[in-house]
Design an enzyme around this catalytic site. Structure first.
Site, PDB file in Angstrom:
ATOM      1  N   ASP A  92     -92.667 -13.838-107.318  1.00  0.00           N
ATOM      2  CA  ASP A  92     -92.481 -12.404-107.154  1.00  0.00           C
ATOM      3  C   ASP A  92     -92.555 -12.117-105.647  1.00  0.00           C
ATOM      4  OD1 ASP A  92     -92.005  -9.758-107.546  1.00  0.00           O
ATOM      5  OD2 ASP A  92     -93.530  -9.459-109.071  1.00  0.00           O
TER       6      ASP A  92
HETATM    7  C1  NOJ Z   1     -91.556  -6.864-107.233  1.00  0.00           C
HETATM    8  C2  NOJ Z   1     -91.542  -6.701-108.717  1.00  0.00           C
HETATM    9  O1  NOJ Z   1     -92.794  -7.035-109.275  1.00  0.00           O
HETATM   10  C3  NOJ Z   1     -90.460  -7.532-109.382  1.00  0.00           C
HETATM   11  O2  NOJ Z   1     -90.436  -7.241-110.755  1.00  0.00           O
HETATM   12  C4  NOJ Z   1     -89.147  -7.268-108.741  1.00  0.00           C
HETATM   13  O3  NOJ Z   1     -88.118  -7.954-109.401  1.00  0.00           O
HETATM   14  C5  NOJ Z   1     -89.244  -7.683-107.285  1.00  0.00           C
HETATM   15  N1  NOJ Z   1     -90.244  -6.860-106.636  1.00  0.00           N
HETATM   16  C6  NOJ Z   1     -87.919  -7.557-106.542  1.00  0.00           C
HETATM   17  O4  NOJ Z   1     -87.592  -6.256-106.355  1.00  0.00           O
END
Ligand code: NOJ
Length: 768
Positions: free
Chosen positions: A302
């Protein structure tokens, strides 16, 4: 692993993957896919053979879109300059947050034409509920329990995003959550692992289709692995501390289910599991996902989660974070720059074996090959096609269909709904009634603010009544930035619009009040400790109620709300979530009865935030509460009942359904058929989600009081009766032990069938 074993392993995983993809394909098609997969594996190996270590690590590096790719190139000193240099040097394998064909094409051109090997980038994007044509938030779609419609919605999102150059979505989020305080419940399928698995599969199949290289499909991503939905006290990014049984029986099932249908990527999570960050968690990513489940796609971290392992106190610095993450099985680094900065040295120092890098790179290249990016890196980059496809009429028609199916009728006393179509004076009150942005919900990265049909616009299309609007009160202060990176300024005190609303309500036959959350009050980083109507809306509701009791409350929100007062006083309540671009049209059609609602709650609605986490599939305590007797030493509250306001699976219709004659037929030792007669006892056609729950009465670990194990969406004409049959097999009757073993234990079961999780129509059977 020696080479022979590696080849066998590789072949086994190709075959198993092909099988997953092709359960319904003809033998010739299966052979074709197999040979295609073998060709891909061969090409991956040849490419890997000519890559330098730096180039391999580059594939594992993902950056966010950091400059206007069609404008002047970043110069030294610009924030973006270093990343731009990395891109030109073949040190970037993927980018996210880049919007539109012209931008994507420009960046792809750098990767393909300026780097030594010309390996195409894979472009990821959060296509969470539609790309430009925003569909209902995922929690709302889940309330439809309509797997065909949900799959279609993902299919359209994929077609639209792919036409805009996107190859890969960071969806579906298959995190189960029981905590309405957590803002991200809007992004999932709710609280139940069975429903969540079915919906996850529908979404993955919708996004990926059966050919990733098609111009209409994109790779999906199961996130966040794992247990992110269980952040303590619903606070975003918080620690997770849950038992092994919950991990195996609640958290894992949707992830496993989407792996079985060939989801191509996974995203790990920000949280800890057993005090180890998910990103550095070998048990999750290697033992379970890659070894036990045989997953041969790749895992992306993430955002910044590799670097955050240092902040967690798990790694002493970025270098150790990189080491722990790759060893644990994180293949691609989203925005930590940990791999690109540290892995070369880690390999040189012998701390990380190069075969781990090779494995990660192979996984990434595999998906790029499958997407057809090596055949033509620009295959998703046609501006003419983009113009033709993005926002097309059919997407809006399907978004409307999905929106109507997502609405849940919570209360309808004295048949206040549907509204009469003629000669009514209707007051529409609430800032959300005229809001054209909030109905889009959160995660609207390519959609446009103001692109939703508001409730007011929807209602005004019905010309037979007089429709008048008064805002009453703002939810967010008008100068709030409509940007998901900024905190919303909630209106906590301004009631200056109340008097106008009171005056209007007084002279109206019916008041439609549209209340709930602003679109940016749920979603990532939107945890709430109070899940009532935000700001002054409860006060507004009670004020209007004093002058006109004929209120239809339309709720628009991204999470279950504790609306106990409304539920006790307001005659009609419609849960309309955040329904996307067609929101107002869908709501108007339901309010006027042109569409008979059939949605059912995918998450329990609590009576108060103090009951949270609250969920239907809980376990009996040693001292179960008996509500009527009010004994002291029982598992209960002294100031509230244990019961939810609205249970999981609940939802009304403009018609009524009765369930009768449950029959149980044991066709073999572990094959049980359960049937029930469903009758539409009302006067109009309607749809009902028939739900089957089981209770395994005694077990080596305590089983939930009810567990959803089957459902069917059934449409019946007025007075029509139909027999609905379910089959229970080992898959439904078993569970995971605390060692992660799936077992089916002999013993007695209750089975329940009905229109919600509080159904009492039941039967019994036992298995040997
Ligand atoms: C953080 C989020 O937790 C995740 O779900 C997302 O896909 C990413 N950022 C990218 O934007």
């Amino acid at each position: 692993m020696n080479k022979a074993i590696l080849i066998c392993f590789l072949f086994a995983s190709i075959v198993s993957n092909a099988q997953k993809h092709n359960r319904e394909q003809a033998p010739e098609q299966i052979m074709k896919t197999h040979s295609n997969q073998l060709r891909i594996e061969h090409r991956i190996d040849s490419l890997l053979g000519i890559m330098t270590l730096e180039e391999k690590i580059g594939q594992m590096n993902q950056y966010s879109g950091f400059w206007d790719a069609t404008g002047p190139t970043p110069q030294e000193g610009d924030q973006a300059a270093a990343k731009y240099e990395d891109l030109k040097n073949g040190l970037v394998g993927s980018m996210l947050n880049v919007k539109g064909v012209s931008q994507i094409k420009a960046l792809q051109k750098i990767a393909v034409e300026e780097t030594r090997l010309g390996i195409p980038l894979i472009f990821g994007f959060d296509v969470i509920h539609g790309y430009k044509t925003i569909s209902p938030i995922p929690l709302a779609e889940s309330a439809s329990w309509d797997l065909v419609a949900i799959k279609k919605s993902a299919q359209n999102a994929a077609e639209e995003a792919a036409a805009s150059g996107i190859n890969w979505t960071f969806a579906p989020m298959v995190d189960i959550s029981r905590d309405a305080r957590w803002g991200r419940v809007m992004e999932g399928a709710g609280e139940d692992p069975y429903l969540g698995s079915k919906i996850g599969v529908a979404r993955v199949e919708g996004f990926q289709g059966d050919n990733l290289a098609s111009r209409k499909t994109i790779a999906a991503c199961a996130k966040h692995f794992a247990a992110y939905g269980f952040v303590e006290s619903g606070r975003e990014y918080n620690t997770v501390d849950i038992g092994t049984s919950t991990v195996y029986n609640v958290v894992f099932p949707p992830f496993k289910a989407v792996t079985e249908v060939g989801v191509r990527t996974f995203m790990n999570a920000f949280n800890l599991l057993n005090d180890i960050p998910a990103t550095g968690n070998e048990f999750l990513q290697r033992d379970v996902l890659k070894n036990e489940w045989n997953f041969n796609g790749f895992v992306v971290s993430d955002w910044g989660s590799i670097g955050e392992m240092e902040t967690h106190g798990y790694a002493k610095n970025l270098k150790q974070s990189a080491e722990l993450a790759i060893k644990a099985g994180s293949d691609m680094d989203m925005e930590s720059s940990a791999y690109v900065k540290e892995l070369v040295n880690l390999v040189a120092e012998g701390k990380v074996e190069e075969h781990l890098v090779d494995d990660a790179v192979k996984r990434i290249l595999r998906v790029k090959f499958e997407l057809g990016l090596f055949e033509d890196p620009y295959r998703y980059c046609n501006e003419e096609y983009e113009k033709k496809v993005v926002g097309k009429k059919e997407f809006h028609e399907d978004a409307l269909d999905m929106a109507k199916k997502s609405i849940v009728l919570l209360k309808n006393e004295n048949n206040l709904l549907p509204l009469k179509k003629e000669q009514q004076k209707i007051a529409v009150i609430g800032a959300l009634a005229s809001d054209k942005t909030s109905p889009l919900g959160n995660w609207v990265l390519a959609g446009e603010n103001g692109s939703a049909i508001s409730v007011l616009e929807g209602l005004k299309q019905y010309k037979g009544n007089s429709i008048k609007y008064a805002k009453g009160a703002d939810v967010a202060l008008p100068d709030s930035k409509l940007n998901f990176t900024q905190e919303l300024d909630v209106n906590e005190s301004d009631t200056s619009g109340f008097s106008e609303a009171i005056a209007l309500a007084k002279k109206s036959d019916v008041v439609v009040m549209v209340l709930g959350e602003h679109g940016l009050q749920s979603g990532e980083a939107r945890s709430r400790t109070n899940i009532d109507l935000p700001g002054v809306q409860q006060e507004l509701l009670e004020t209007i109620y004093k002058v006109n009791k004929n209120i239809v409350l339309v709720l628009t929100n991204g999470r279950p709300l504790a609306i106990t007062w409304a539920s006790e006083n307001i005659p009609a309540i419609v849960e309309a979530w955040q329904l996307g671009v067609q929101s107002g049209n869908a709501i108007a059609q339901v309010l006027y009865g042109d569409y008979n609602p059939s949605g059912k709650l995918p998450m329990t609605f609590p009576r108060s935030v103090g009951q949270v986490p609250i969920y239907y599939n809980n376990k009996r305590t040693g001292r179960p509460n008996v509500e009527i007797r009010k004994e002291v030493f029982k598992s209960r509250y002294i100031d509230e009942t244990n019961e939810p306001l609205y249970p999981f699976g609940f939802g009304l219709s403009y018609t009524m359904f009765s369930y009768e004659h449950i029959k149980i037929n044991k066709t073999s030792k572990r094959n049980i058929k359960v049937s029930v007669e469903l009758t539409n006892t009302g006067t109009i056609k309607g749809k009902e989600v028939v739900q089957l729950y089981i209770h395994d009465k005694y077990g080596s670990i305590v089983r939930p009081l009810k567990e959803l194990k089957g459902f069917e969406l059934v449409e019946l004409e007025a007075k029509e009766t139909k027999t609905i049959e379910f089959t229970l097999t080992e898959k439904e009757l078993g569970f995971y032990t605390n060692k992660g073993e799936f077992v089916v234990e002999p013993g007695a079961f209750n089975v329940f069938v009905g229109g919600s999780s509080n159904t009492t129509l039941s039967g019994e059977f036992s298995i040997e």
